[in-house]
Design an enzyme around this catalytic site. Structure first.
Site: not given
Ligand code: BGP
Length: 465
Positions: A168, A369
C-alpha cells in the site's frame, strides 16, 4: 440447492500480516517511524498500546506458524522489517540476529506446507532515514531501499519465490504527507507527489536488481501490493464521473499504471503539471520504471470510495490536496462496519477483477488483504471458549462470491489472503479492532482459534465453499 463456489486449482488460501504488526520490536537494530512516533506520542495509539509487544511473533513464530497450518492455510505473507534485517542502513549490511530470525521464519513457513510471500516495506521506514534525508522524498533513500532489497534477495531468494516491494505505497503518501495519520504527519502536497514518484521508482529499481541477480531463473517472481479502493461516482452525470476518474487516478492508478504498464497515467501528469506540482524525474529513471514492471499484483481491498463532483469550496489553506478535484459522497443506505467505520461493499471485488482483466493485461493477481476488523470480540465467546465470529464468515463469503464471479469471467486471480491470521497490532488503532482467524489474549499471549479459523480450514480443504 445453494450454488457452490469452487476456485481454480492450486488456489492460494492464505492470510497476511506484517513484521511491524506481529513481531514486536525485540532485538531490532533501528527504529521505524512508528516505533519513534509511539515513543514521543503514546497517546496517539489506542489504549496507548505500541508496537513493542504486538502478537509476539518474534518469539512465538514456531507455534504461530503451526497454528496457521492447523487452520489449513497454504500460503502466508509477512514483511521483512528494514529496521530488523539491516545493520548498516547505508551499505545494506545485514544484522546477524535479523538474518537468523527471517531464515527461521521462512524455513518454518515452508516446513508447515505454506508458500512464503515476503514483502519489503509495510509503512516502516527507518526513522533515521527520515531525520537525515527526509524519507521518501529523497532519492538517496530510494538507493538505500534497493540495497536493503538486494540483501534480502541474496539471503532468502533461494527459498522465497514470491516477493513484493511495497505494501500500500499510496497509504504512505497519504499518511505521511497529506492526512497526518503516519509520522511525520505532514500536510504537504508537493512532498506527497515527490514521495509518490520516488516510491514507484524504488519499486522499479528493486525489481531491476531482483532480475539482475538472477532471482527469476529458478521461478522467482516479484510484484507489489496495492490497496485498490474503486471510486464510485454519485451518479452518471459527467461531472460526477469525472470526479471518480480523478480520484481513481490519484489514489489507485498512480501506482497501478507504473507497476503494470510502466507509465504514469497521462491524466495524473496533466493535472500535476497544471497545478505546478509535478515531481522531479529524469529520463533515465522513467526508463527504469518503464522496463521493470511487475510479474504479479497483490490487491488489498477493504472498502470503496464514493465521490461526487466538487461542490464545496476548494480549501487552499493546506496547499495542494487531491480533494481539489472531488467531494466525498456519503451515500444513503450504505452498509457499514461500525467499528472500523468502513463501508462494506463486496461487489467491488468483481469490479476490481474485471478492471484488471480488461485494462491491466489480465496480469496474474491475488487478493493480498481483505477482512473485517471488529471491536470487543470477547462478547462473542461461545461455550467452547472460542469466538463465534459468524459476521466475519459472512463478510468473507460475500467477498469471495464476487471474486469467484470475476474469476469465472476470466480474471486471472490465483489466490485469496485475508487480513490477518492472528489478531495483530494495527497502527494507531493498536488492538482495538481484531481481524484474525485466531484470537490473541494480550495479557497472557494465549492464542485461540475462532469459528472463522475452522471455517477457512474447510474452505481451503474443499478449495471453495
Ligand atoms: C491495511 C494494511 C494493514 C492492516 C489493514 C487493516 O491497510 O496494509 O497493515 O492494518 O489495513 O486496517 P487497520 O489496521 O487500519 O484496521
Amino acid at each position: 440447492m445453494n450454488k457452490k463456489y469452487i476456485f481454480p486449482e492450486n488456489f492460494w488460501w492464505g492470510s497476511a500480516t506484517s513484521g511491524p504488526q506481529s513481531e514486536g520490536t525485540f532485538n531490532k537494530r533501528h527504529k521505524s517511524v512508528f516505533d519513534y512516533w509511539y515513543e514521543v506520542e503514546p497517546e496517539a495509539f489506542f489504549d496507548k498500546v505500541g508496537p513493542e509487544i504486538t502478537s509476539n511473533f518474534y518469539n512465538s513464530y514456531k507455534e504461530d506458524l503451526a497454528m496457521l497450518k492447523e487452520i489449513g492455510l497454504n500460503s502466508f505473507r509477512t514483511s521483512i522489517q528494514w529496521t530488523r534485517l539491516i545493520k548498516d542502513l547505508e551499505t545494506g549490511e545485514p544484522d546477524e540476529d535479523g538474518v537468523r530470525f527471517y531464515n527461521d521464519v521462512i524455513d518454518e513457513t515452508i516446513k508447515n506446507g505454506m508458500i512464503p510471500v515476503m514483502n519489503l516495506h509495510h509503512f516502516d521506514l527507518p526513522v533515521e532515514l527520515y531525520n537525515k534525508y527526509g524519507g521518501w522524498t529523497s532519492k538517496h533513500v530510494v538507493e538505500l531501499f534497493v540495497k536493503f532489497a538486494e540483501t534480502a534477495f541474496k539471503l532468502f531468494g533461494d527459498r522465497v519465490k514470491y516477493w513484493t516491494t511495497f505494501n500500500e505505497p499510496m497509504v504512505v503518501v497519504e499518511g505521511q504527507y497529506l492526512y497526518e495519520f503516519h509520522y511525520p504527519k505532514l500536510v504537504d502536497g508537493e512532498k506527497a507527489v515527490q514521495a509518490m514518484y520516488n516510491i514507484n521508482l524504488a519499486s522499479a529499481k528493486a525489481i531491476k536488481r531482483f532480475r539482475e541477480l538472477g532471482c527469476t531463473e529458478d521461478g522467482g517472481k516479484i510484484g507489489i501490493v496495492l490497496n485498490l479502493t474503486p471510486a464510485y461516482p454519485r451518479s452518471n452525470n459527467k461531472d460526477d464521473l469525472y470526479a471518480s476518474k480523478v480520484a481513481d487516478t490519484i489514489f489507485n492508478y498512480s501506482f497501478l499504471d507504473p507497476a503494470v504498464k510502466g507509465e504514469f497515467p497521462s491524466l495524473l501528469i496533466n493535472l500535476l503539471k497544471e497545478d505546478n506540482i509535478l515531481w522531479e524525474s529524469t529520463e533515465e529513471e522513467l526508463q527504469i520504471i518503464k522496463d521493470n514492471t511487475i510479474d504479479f499484483l497483490g490487491v488489498n481491498y477493504y472498502q470503496p470510495r464514493r465521490v461526487k463532483a466538487k461542490e464545496s469550496e476548494i480549501d487552499n489553506t493546506k496547499g495542494w490536496m487531491p480533494e481539489k478535484y472531488f467531494d466525498y459522497y456519503d451515500m444513503p443506505g450504505k452498509r457499514m462496519n461500525p467499528y472500523r467505520g468502513w463501508e462494506i461493499y463486496p461487489e467491488a471485488m468483481y469490479d476490481i477483477a474485471i478492471n484488471i482483466r480488461d485494462n491491466y493485461n489480465n496480469i496474474p493477481w491475488y487478493i493480498s488483504e481483505n477482512g473485517m476488523g471488529v471491536e470487543g470480540e470477547e462478547k462473542y465467546i461461545g461455550e467452547d471458549g472460542s469466538i463465534q465470529d459468524d459476521y466475519r464468515i459472512e463478510f468473507l463469503e460475500e467477498h469471495l462470491q464476487y471474486l469467484h464471479k470475476g474469476i469465472e469471467e476470466g480474471s486471472n486471480c490465483f489466490g485469496y489472503h485475508s487480513w490477518t491470521p492472528i489478531d495483530c497490532w494495527s497502527w494507531c488503532n493498536a488492538y482495538k479492532n481484531r481481524y484474525g482467524y485466531i484470537a490473541v489474549d494480550l495479557a497472557t499471549q494465549k492464542k485461540t482459534i475462532k469459528k472463522s479459523g475452522t471455517w477457512i480450514k474447510e474452505v481451503s480443504s474443499n478449495n471453495g465453499f
